[in-house]
Design an enzyme around this catalytic site. Sequence first.
Site, short mmCIF file in Angstrom:
data_model
loop_
_atom_site.label_atom_id
_atom_site.label_comp_id
_atom_site.label_asym_id
_atom_site.label_seq_id
_atom_site.Cartn_x
_atom_site.Cartn_y
_atom_site.Cartn_z
N ASP A 217 27.83 44.72 43.74
CA ASP A 217 26.87 44.52 42.65
C ASP A 217 26.99 43.15 41.99
O ASP A 217 26.00 42.54 41.63
CB ASP A 217 27.02 45.65 41.62
N ARG B 4 19.47 46.32 41.66
CA ARG B 4 20.12 45.14 41.11
C ARG B 4 19.19 43.93 40.93
O ARG B 4 19.22 43.30 39.87
CB ARG B 4 21.35 44.77 41.95
N SER C 192 33.88 57.06 40.62
CA SER C 192 33.02 55.99 40.13
C SER C 192 31.62 56.29 40.64
O SER C 192 31.38 56.38 41.84
CB SER C 192 33.54 54.66 40.67
N ASP D 55 33.63 49.75 30.46
CA ASP D 55 33.73 48.35 30.86
C ASP D 55 32.67 47.48 30.19
O ASP D 55 33.00 46.45 29.60
CB ASP D 55 33.61 48.21 32.39
N1 ARG Z 1 28.29 50.86 47.94
C1 ARG Z 1 27.02 50.99 47.28
C2 ARG Z 1 26.30 49.66 47.27
O1 ARG Z 1 26.92 48.66 47.44
C3 ARG Z 1 27.17 51.60 45.93
C4 ARG Z 1 27.67 50.71 44.83
C5 ARG Z 1 27.91 51.47 43.59
N2 ARG Z 1 28.05 50.61 42.45
C6 ARG Z 1 28.74 50.92 41.36
N3 ARG Z 1 28.80 50.05 40.39
N4 ARG Z 1 29.38 52.08 41.25
O2 ARG Z 1 25.11 49.61 47.09
#
Ligand code: ARG
Length: 401
Positions: A126, A97, A177, A16
């Site tokens: 994210d 992040r 993922s 991506d």
């Molecule tokens: N659900 C978790 C969070 O919001 C994990 C997010 C994982 N992000 C990803 N791009 N795979 O912090």
Amino acid sequence: MGQAKKVVLAYSGGVDTSVCIPYLKEKYGVEEVIAFAADLGQGDELEPIRVKALDAGASDSIVGDLIKPFVEEFAFPAIRTNALYEGRYPLSTALARPLIARRLVELAKELGADAVAHGCTGKGNDQVRFDVAIAALAPHLKVLTPAREWGMSREETIAYGELFGIPAPVTKKSPYSIDLNLLGRSIEAGSLEDPMVAPPEEVFAMTCSIAQAPDAAEEIELGFEFGNPVSINGVILEPVKLIDQLNKLAGKHGFGRLDIIENRVVGIKSREIYETPGLLLLIRAHQELESLTLSADVLQTKVQLERKWADLVYQGLWFTPLKEAIDAFIDKTQIDVNGVVKIRLHKGNAVVVGRSSSINSLYIPSMATYGKEDEFNHKAAEGFIYVWGLPSRLWASNKRK
Ligand code: ARG
């Protein structure tokens, strides 16, 4: 809204974010895409990732080592706060992040870029965290979000990339993922989308199964200074090393796995698997030390603010006045959080079996003991209870009339 000519893209090396590079140039008219990949202790080889961005058409490709600030400025405050979103998730992904966003903004300024970009989809947390953090740090900086707009399926994304020489993933693509850094891994999708299906053993990488964990228990001592973890078994370790060692220790005993249904910011529930052995262990030990060293009323108030802090971080509100104000409260409380906690690791469990603080313990043996050293004034309890129970007594006698 003028066209962005020069853009700094948060780059992971995945399909991506790779496709974002030609897409930004072709569809957004961007002239220079500068890729930025952050080292957060995920253990990936970053040199091939740096080159991959150049191959995809980036005019420059930068790798930044953010591991030290990640631990010291993001993980340690989370430990001091005992931060668990919805009481369970220790925010291993969420904490990274705002740091990546901060570096993107700095780079955009340093390099004279007129926008930043990321490859998050429109369904996750994210994107919220990146966009809001960037807005808080640089309110006028443009954020380009191609993956939220292009509407391509995974197959279409790969086909589009191939047009620009981005190789399709060679290894049989894992159905999951995954996001990872030094603090932990999050695993979603594939068979895990059915909340009734147990996570297969193959999704885990930092923790072993309870069946494979050693039969013998292992006791360790974790030392804290001002609420920050500083030592394992009396050996002082620098922050990054300490987390790394604890990941291995706790992971070996099968501790640190989570399987939860989580409420995302965008309103949907998702099924999440996490493994965060070191971070979860540190939070558990830290909570224990606080129960020894903080007064009852401070503890009760702190618990409420901990919950709020975790919500703010989960929801992308790291750079906000409320978060700063809660930090100030937390920091004040942590002056007294010094000492050690003894934990027994065994077959997926981490059981606290001891705690001590030579200077800050509020556990007073002469008050607590049932032995002859008891100095508690038992007779004083009578008057206290009379006054304490007075409202109940008055209410009850009134009712009987
Ligand atoms: N659900 C978790 C969070 O919001 C994990 C997010 C994982 N992000 C990803 N791009 N795979 O912090």
